[in-house]
Design a protein around this motif. Structure first.
Motif, PDB file in Angstrom:
ATOM      1  N   LEU A 245     -21.838 -91.973   2.266  1.00  0.00           N
ATOM      2  CA  LEU A 245     -20.917 -90.877   2.567  1.00  0.00           C
ATOM      3  C   LEU A 245     -20.960 -89.837   1.452  1.00  0.00           C
ATOM      4  N   ARG A 246     -20.979 -90.296   0.226  1.00  0.00           N
ATOM      5  CA  ARG A 246     -21.045 -89.365  -0.916  1.00  0.00           C
ATOM      6  C   ARG A 246     -22.318 -88.525  -0.870  1.00  0.00           C
ATOM      7  N   ASP A 247     -23.464 -89.183  -0.642  1.00  0.00           N
ATOM      8  CA  ASP A 247     -24.732 -88.463  -0.623  1.00  0.00           C
ATOM      9  C   ASP A 247     -24.801 -87.472   0.545  1.00  0.00           C
ATOM     10  N   ALA A 248     -24.361 -87.922   1.719  1.00  0.00           N
ATOM     11  CA  ALA A 248     -24.416 -87.050   2.885  1.00  0.00           C
ATOM     12  C   ALA A 248     -23.477 -85.856   2.710  1.00  0.00           C
ATOM     13  N   ALA A 249     -22.284 -86.115   2.170  1.00  0.00           N
ATOM     14  CA  ALA A 249     -21.320 -85.038   1.967  1.00  0.00           C
ATOM     15  C   ALA A 249     -21.848 -84.005   0.980  1.00  0.00           C
ATOM     16  N   ARG A 250     -22.502 -84.483  -0.073  1.00  0.00           N
ATOM     17  CA  ARG A 250     -23.060 -83.555  -1.062  1.00  0.00           C
ATOM     18  C   ARG A 250     -24.144 -82.680  -0.452  1.00  0.00           C
ATOM     19  N   GLU A 251     -25.020 -83.284   0.361  1.00  0.00           N
ATOM     20  CA  GLU A 251     -26.102 -82.528   0.992  1.00  0.00           C
ATOM     21  C   GLU A 251     -25.564 -81.480   1.961  1.00  0.00           C
ATOM     22  N   VAL A 252     -24.611 -81.890   2.781  1.00  0.00           N
ATOM     23  CA  VAL A 252     -24.047 -80.955   3.759  1.00  0.00           C
ATOM     24  C   VAL A 252     -23.238 -79.863   3.053  1.00  0.00           C
ATOM     25  N   PHE A 253     -22.508 -80.227   1.998  1.00  0.00           N
ATOM     26  CA  PHE A 253     -21.739 -79.232   1.238  1.00  0.00           C
ATOM     27  C   PHE A 253     -22.662 -78.170   0.653  1.00  0.00           C
ATOM     28  N   ARG A 254     -23.780 -78.596   0.104  1.00  0.00           N
ATOM     29  CA  ARG A 254     -24.720 -77.639  -0.478  1.00  0.00           C
ATOM     30  C   ARG A 254     -25.257 -76.698   0.586  1.00  0.00           C
ATOM     31  N   ARG A 255     -25.543 -77.246   1.767  1.00  0.00           N
ATOM     32  CA  ARG A 255     -26.081 -76.397   2.831  1.00  0.00           C
ATOM     33  C   ARG A 255     -25.036 -75.389   3.294  1.00  0.00           C
ATOM     34  N   VAL A 256     -23.793 -75.838   3.456  1.00  0.00           N
ATOM     35  CA  VAL A 256     -22.727 -74.941   3.887  1.00  0.00           C
ATOM     36  C   VAL A 256     -22.496 -73.830   2.858  1.00  0.00           C
ATOM     37  N   MET A 257     -22.697 -74.160   1.579  1.00  0.00           N
ATOM     38  CA  MET A 257     -22.508 -73.190   0.504  1.00  0.00           C
ATOM     39  C   MET A 257     -23.768 -72.373   0.218  1.00  0.00           C
ATOM     40  N   ASP A 258     -24.766 -72.432   1.131  1.00  0.00           N
ATOM     41  CA  ASP A 258     -25.996 -71.651   1.001  1.00  0.00           C
ATOM     42  C   ASP A 258     -26.828 -72.034  -0.220  1.00  0.00           C
TER      43      ASP A 258
END
Length: 355
Positions: A245-258
């Motif tokens: 969950l931590r890894d997936a959240a970090r990856e998706v957060f980075r994508r959302v933040m461009d």
């Protein structure tokens, strides 16, 4: 003087739309490779990029539905054993596998939306739906972690023997095999088409595979008469889910933040500096829209060249970027005149608009 090769707009100067053709191919794979001889020469117009985008989405859709089928069968087989054995560790693994399979639904919707053409309201298209799907996946992982933890704690407080232990062990192996196959498939396709959401889902499936193996430990402990082994393994599964969950959240957060890989920015800058007529690279921005990249860049050119010459340089700059940066589909190139000593900054009228 300002020149753009991607659109007609006003941004620190005059921007001109360009339509050009050349015989090169940027991604000679799959359907596009088979059709490349028929399409040569081709242009960089947005409409001409529909085919490779559709190809990527088709590959993503195929990965999703194949994964859904494999994980669905895996979860169903495990559920039968759960009903007969009462293993809480296997129950947590089964529910998590089922949730993982169901994440194909939001991603499938995102890929379908991503095929829609841009509109006057959604001028960049619908690629961002993929990022929203990534958020849904993160929430799904979080919910499955919460459920696995709750069931394990409940069994710790109320221990019960596990029945049909050999069947539980076999179901654990089935869960590992199904998840590892799906993980490899999703990650491979996700990286190939540049889908962070699909890669995140693949990492999720991989962790599920190892948690399925952990169920074997619970089965072994139960076989030795230790009733707490099953719920303790259930808690270990919860911890593993929390890590993914931590890894997936970090990856998706980075994508959302461009966020993009800084190496891509370095690669783009190097390509631009090698373009004849480019005397410097100013502001350079890259952003993901779904599984495709777009770029905005300002290049410095000789202030004495004509508009047509500056436009040619901008076209060459975009061309270089399209070849150098993987999965880049469009670049907005702005040409700035090289500053002359004593000359006022031509962008000064825009200074009061700066945030």
């Amino acid at each position: 003087m300002g020149v753009s090769t991607s659109t007609r707009t006003h941004r620190k100067g005059t921007h001109v739309s360009d339509r050009h053709e050349h015989p090169h191919h940027h991604s000679p794979t799959g359907l596009r490779h088979r059709l490349s001889h028929l399409l040569t020469p081709h242009s960089h117009e947005t409409a001409d990029k529909v085919d490779p985008a559709l190809e990527s989405s088709a590959r993503g859709m195929r990965a999703l539905w194949v994964s859904l089928a494999v994980l669905g069968v895996t979860a169903l087989a495990q559920a039968v054993v759960v009903a007969a054995s009462g293993s809480v560790a296997l129950l947590g693994d089964t529910v998590h596998n089922a949730a993982d399979a169901l994440t194909a639904v939001p991603l499938g919707i995102a890929f379908v939306l991503g095929r829609r053409a841009a509109t006057r309201r959604f001028t960049y298209g619908y690629g961002r739906a993929e990022d929203l799907a990534g958020l849904v996946i993160v929430l799904t992982i979080a919910a499955s972690a919460a459920f696995a933890g709750w069931t394990a704690i409940d069994r710790l407080l109320d221990p019960r023997p596990v029945q049909h232990i050999p069947a539980v062990a076999v179901a654990a192996l089935v869960g590992f095999a199904g998840n590892e196959w799906v993980a490899r498939y999703r990650i491979r396709v996700g990286r190939a088409i540049g889908s962070a959401a699909l890669v995140a889902d693949g990492l999720h499936a991989r962790t599920d595979g190892f948690t399925s193996l952990a169920v074997l430990l619970g089965a072994g402990g139960s076989a030795l008469g230790w009733q707490l082994a099953d719920p303790i393994v259930g808690l270990a599964i919860t911890a593993a889910i929390a890590l993914v969950l931590r890894d997936a959240a970090r990856e998706v957060f980075r994508r959302v933040m461009d966020a993009v890989d800084p190496a891509l920015v370095d690669r783009a800058e190097r390509a631009l500096t090698e373009v004849p007529g480019v005397r410097g690279v100013g502001e350079l921005r890259l952003r993901w829209i779904g599984h495709r990249l777009r770029a905005e860049v300002a290049v410095v050119v000789d202030g004495d060249v004509t508009v047509r010459q500056a436009h040619r340089i901008a076209v060459d700059a975009e061309h270089a970027l399209l070849h150098a940066v993987p999965r880049l589909t469009a670049a907005l190139v702005h040409a700035d005149p090289e500053p002359i000593s004593g000359e006022a900054d031509p962008h000064l009228p825009l200074a009061h608009h700066a945030a």
